[in-house]
Design an enzyme around this catalytic site. Structure first.
Site, PDB file in Angstrom:
ATOM      1  N   GLU A  56      34.476  53.701 -41.021  1.00 15.74           N
ATOM      2  CA  GLU A  56      33.999  54.226 -39.735  1.00 15.74           C
ATOM      3  C   GLU A  56      34.831  53.777 -38.545  1.00 15.74           C
ATOM      4  OE1 GLU A  56      32.104  52.851 -41.975  1.00 15.74           O
ATOM      5  OE2 GLU A  56      30.886  54.535 -42.670  1.00 15.74           O
ATOM      6  N   HIS A  71      18.858  55.285 -41.928  1.00 11.63           N
ATOM      7  CA  HIS A  71      19.035  56.722 -41.720  1.00 11.63           C
ATOM      8  C   HIS A  71      18.057  57.233 -40.670  1.00 11.63           C
ATOM      9  CE1 HIS A  71      20.868  56.010 -45.652  1.00 11.63           C
ATOM     10  NE2 HIS A  71      21.528  57.132 -45.523  1.00 11.63           N
TER      11      HIS A  71
END
Lengths: 342, 342, 335
Positions: C68, C137
């Site tokens: 990332e 999430h």
């Protein structure tokens, strides 16, 4: 009649002509001079801070000679004074940066030595180690994407940077996409006070290249011609679509990290003195004089000229104004800095 | 540095008893059964999510057999169902996690498959790839620092995770400090939809070991005995002060990433069926039957017992309550959860 | 809203609006590059970029390694060299490793180079809960980033806003964090005008008019707030709901004009209360309109605990329902 001196051995000059060899030497001398100037100004209380790069002159001047101005992109780190000079940043621009003047490329915002020049293809960087490497990879991707053959990115960093996660992620991506980029490690054996043995489990950075699936090479970082050749070969490979290379130049950091560091607390004077014997600046001078590329007088004249240039740049930069306080609010965004829109 | 591919030397090698071989096989069957149960419950609408590990059974059962319960520390990732069972977690604990019951180790807070058990030496982890690896290295440092000889940390991850910066930083630190740490990569060739060739430029992860200055090698992760030997070798080295290793077990991910993934969008059924021929569960069953270590009746009895265990665990867990709303506020800090002090 | 080139519209949900907008951006400008995990062959885990790689090619739709920090960092480098990258972080919960590249680099490039280098970057990421996403999430991240000068942050709630704001984000010469609430992806449908249009950043929108209370919200909760306000209307209570749409920059005029009318302010957001976006709005209104208020400003937000849990009661306790919102609204109207 005195005995004839033995003819000097052929200089391993690769494809460099005399003018280029002298230009390399000049870059090295200019780097040394301007760095000293920074320390001087700091000791005089005129500037708060300067960074050191003594010991890096050969790798930086050599690499700069392999860099193609107007084509290649340089994404350096904060110890790359010589590399910046070698690709066209002027002593005046360097002093503007040290004095944090409004006329500086960053309008006095950045720490010294964080050069940026869109015109020369030198990227704007921060002080965060390895943060510039993904940018360099993105720039290389852009070159490849646009089909710009003959262009490459040269990005540099120290031994300490190779421990960063972003170093790893950058090499991996560049390898997967076979990007036109050269990763040049200026391994000077010290990351502030962290010696190589505390930084990595084995001391040869270039040996990591195989794991990423790219070529890797080590070169004597105190030999500017060898550095020129190694970086040149890697850049040439990149420019023709041959993908990335990891080049490790082994040099040494003679001074402390910056004017805010005292290296006596973590290494011995003996070690530094021992390594000084291979100081690249006097060593290269000696080599050029011995091989008749320069005369002793020529070398002195060159150094005098460089010093004059440094003095001129210092005076001119010092006379310039700081940025105005109102300048703080400029260029936060393309438009207004206000977070609340009315 | 051992950099050879291991070949299994026959079932007599590596000192595993017949009972241990049966235990390995049972673990594999149990993993597959519990995996399926998760998917079943999801299809029945009883649980919102399940994540499979088919293809990893041999690797995880073999690795678990080399783990010293009550002594070693495990830092797994979310596909390590078999490894967690193998180090002592029960089907009941697995089902508590799937059903997110209050009784679960994590109080129903975590996604399923995010096991944690202080008692078993299983470190709590998140879904963030590689984030657990610096933790594992820290745990290894603690072991070494306290002089806890004979203990080591076994950390696992998939092929995708090796691209993460934190993977790199963890490996480097473990090497510098010669920590009792084993990095076991379960290379199943897919990171959700990203195949190996988009993940890295050269496909053999173990080859990165040399760059870090630690031993590395690769083994067949479909063979539980070869796995056991490789993991034992690495763990023994770590436990005896020999430092870290990078070992790579090759296997394959037969199913999609999870119940929220459709792998037919990025690979073909044919490709998967072709690899199914290497399915480690029937393969090991065949080996054990052939060597007379189990009989068909033994296997049938095992399967029946596993099904019973699974059903009991499912029923027991399903019958338990969810956490209560007020449980949301516990364990934010040791003290009160409120940020404003009155 | 800027001039729309056609009077036709198409009914679509939020995820379709993202997809359609990205598709047009890719078609119209080959400086546009999409990069992220699983965006190519998989077409993104919500199928937003399905088949893009077939149409636009691998060079423009990059399946990145799992990394990332470098997804954002590489995008920064592309932007500095004149491409228009749209970086995707697969779930907002995965954005933390790239925090430095966003806050320390992207946000500061124009500023530190005095405009010589700029960073026209879009970072898209699905965020938010209500989908049993548990700790990794479900998270809301806007409070971590809206504090940072040099960044812009946009959170559309409706499909027509998704398109207009995403187009603006893509055109914007500065880095924009484009937050998509994942629960609204398929849940929220609306008419989206055909053709290209943009909505300027920093402009909120009144989604329901009212006279007795101003509710400011963004993301999924705009929809619950509207539902709550509609319920209260049947009881004769009149609540105005403002959809912020843009968190940095933020629309001061819309908020103050409404508050000066209703004289009461309730801020509702899904993120934790302490230090959330509601805190800045409260401070601003207290500074500039204290004497226009007839009641204390209130914030309805998530409890200050690390996350919503996977177990349903934990998720429910963390999140606010339309019913809870209606209750608070009613209290404030009657104050």
């Amino acid at each position: 009649m005195s005995q004839a001196k033995p003819a000097p051995a052929e200089l391993e000059r690769r494809d460099l002509n005399d003018e280029q060899l002298v230009a390399i030497f000049r870059t090295m001398v200019t780097q040394r001079t301007l760095e000293n100037r920074g320390f001087q100004l700091n000791r005089q209380g005129k500037i708060p801070f300067a960074s050191a790069s003594e010991g890096h002159e050969a790798v930086q001047a050599g690499a700069a000679m392999a860099f193609e101005r107007g084509k290649d992109i340089l994404v350096p780190y904060y110890r790359d004074l010589g590399l910046a000079l070698g690709v066209g940043v002027t002593p005046y621009e360097v002093l503007l940066s040290l004095f944090a003047r409004a006329a500086d490329h960053s309008a006095g915002r950045q720490f010294p030595h964080h050069y940026a020049s869109r015109r020369l293809g030198v990227h704007s960087i921060s002080s965060v180690i390895a943060a510039q490497l993904p940018h360099a990879v993105g720039a290389a991707y852009t070159i490849k994407y646009r089909g710009e053959a003959g262009r490459a990115v040269l990005t540099t960093f120290g031994d300490g940077a190779t421990s960063e996660g972003e170093w790893h992620e950058s090499l991996n991506f560049a390898a997967v996409h076979r990007l036109p980029i050269v990763f040049l490690c200026e391994n000077n054996e010290w990351a502030i006070s962290t010696p190589l043995a505390k930084q990595m489990g084995q001391p040869d950075v270039y040996r990591r290249a195989e794991g990423y699936g790219m070529p890797g090479a080590a070169v004597d970082g105190m030999d500017p011609i060898a550095c020129y050749a190694a970086v040149g070969e890697a850049l040439a490979r990149a420019r023709i679509g041959g993908g990335p290379t990891l080049v490790e130049a082994k040099c040494y950091r003679f001074l402390a990290h910056t004017t805010d560091d005292d290296d006596r607390s973590y290494r011995s004077r003996e070690e530094v003195e021992e390594r000084r014997k291979r100081d690249p600046v006097p060593c290269f001078e000696r080599l050029l004089v011995e091989r008749g590329i320069l005369t002793a007088e020529g070398a002195e004249a060159l150094k005098r000229t460089v010093l004059e240039e440094a003095n001129d740049a210092t005076d001119r930069a010092e006379a310039m104004a700081y940025p105005a306080a109102a300048d703080l609010y400029e260029r936060v965004y393309a438009q207004s800095w206000h977070p609340w829109i009315t | 540095m051992a950099t050879t591919d291991l070949r299994t030397g026959g079932l007599e090698c590596h000192g595993l008893s017949d009972q241990q071989l049966r235990d390995i096989f049972r673990n594999m069957l149990l993993q597959r059964q519990l995996d399926n149960r998760g998917f079943q419950l999801n299809r029945q609408g009883k649980v919102p999510f399940a994540l499979g590990s088919e293809g990893h059974e041999a690797l995880q059962a073999g690795a678990a057999m080399a783990f010293n319960r009550g002594s070693d520390i495990l830092a797994p990732y979310y596909r390590d169902l078999g490894l967690c069972l193998g180090i002592g977690l029960s089907p009941y604990e697995i089902m508590l996690s799937i059903f997110a019951r209050a009784e679960d180790h994590n109080g129903g807070r975590q996604f399923p498959n995010h096991y944690s058990s202080k008692q078993a030496g299983l470190m709590s982890f998140s879904s963030i790839l590689a984030a657990h690896l610096p933790h594992a290295v820290g745990a290894a440092y603690a072991l070494k620092y306290r002089g806890d000889d004979g203990r080591a940390v076994l950390a696992t991850c998939g092929d995708g995770t090796t691209s993460e910066g934190e993977w790199h930083e963890s490996m480097n630190f473990a090497a510098v400090h010669k920590l009792p740490f084993v990095m076991l990569v379960e290379n199943n060739e897919w990171a959700i939809s990203t195949p190996l060739e988009k993940q890295m430029a050269q496909p053999e992860i173990w080859k990165r070991a040399e760059g870090y200055g630690m031993p590395g090698w690769r083994f067949n992760g479909f063979d539980p005995i070869e796995t056991y030997a490789a993991v034992k070798d690495a763990m023994d080295r770590a436990r005896s002060g020999g430092g870290p290793s990078l070992i790579e077990g090759t296997c394959y991910r037969y199913l999609a990433h999870s119940t929220d993934d459709n792998d037919m969008t990025y690979r073909t059924r044919e490709a998967v069926s072709e690899r199914r021929k290497q399915d480690p569960v029937p393969a090991f069953e065949a080996v054990l039957l052939e060597r007379g270590i189990v009989t068909p009746q033994d296997v049938a009895a095992m399967r029946k017992d596993i099904l019973r265990e699974t059903n009991e665990a499912t029923d027991a867990a399903e019958a338990l309550p969810y956490p209560k709303p007020e449980d949301l506020y516990t364990h934010v800090y040791e003290g009160a959860w409120q940020p404003w002090q009155s | 809203m800027a001039v729309v080139s056609s009077t036709n519209s198409t009914l679509m949900n939020n995820v379709e609006a993202v997809r359609a907008t990205l598709y047009e951006a890719m078609r119209n400008d080959d400086r546009t590059i999409i990069l992220g995990e699983d965006v190519g062959a998989r077409g993104n885990v919500f199928l937003i970029t399905k088949d893009f790689i077939g149409e636009f090619g691998e060079a423009r739709v990059i399946d990145t390694p799992i990394a990332e920090a470098s997804i954002v960092g590489i995008a920064v480098g592309m932007a500095m060299e004149g491409l228009r990258p749209i970086a995707e972080i697969q779930f907002a919960d995965f954005i933390y490793p790239s925090f430095n590249q966003i806050v320390g680099e992207a946000a500061k490039i124009r500023y530190r180079s005095n405009g010589e280098y700029t960073c026209p970057l879009v970072i898209r990421t699905p965020y938010g809960g209500g989908v049993r996403g548990a700790l990794s999430h479900s998270v809301s991240i806007e409070a971590l980033f809206y504090h940072v000068p040099g960044l812009k942050i946009v959170v559309p709630s409706f499909p027509d806003d998704v398109k207009g704001l995403l187009n603006s984000a893509i055109d914007d010469p500065d880095p924009v964090l484009f937050l998509e609430h994942k629960k609204t992806y398929r849940l929220i449908k609306g008419e989206v005008p055909d053709g290209h249009y943009t909505i300027p950043l920093g402009k909120a929108r009144i989604r329901k008019e009212g006279t007795q209370l101003t509710v400011v919200s963004y993301g999924l909760y705009v929809h619950w707030a509207i539902e709550a306000a509609q319920r209260l209307e049947k009881e004769g209570l009149s609540v105005e709901v403002i959809d912020l749409r843009s968190i940095r920059p933020m629309d001061k005029t819309a908020i103050l004009e409404s508050v000066r009318q209703t004289r009461k302010l309730l801020i509702i957001h899904e993120d934790n209360k302490f230090g959330g976006v509601g805190a800045e709005i409260s401070a601003m209104v207290a500074e500039e309109a204290l004497f226009d208020l007839d009641a204390p400003i209130r914030r309805l937000a998530a409890p200050d605990v690390p996350a919503m849990g996977y177990a349903l009661p934990l998720e429910d306790e963390y999140m606010s329902s339309a019913g809870e919102m209606a209750e608070t609204m009613s209290e404030m109207v009657k104050f």
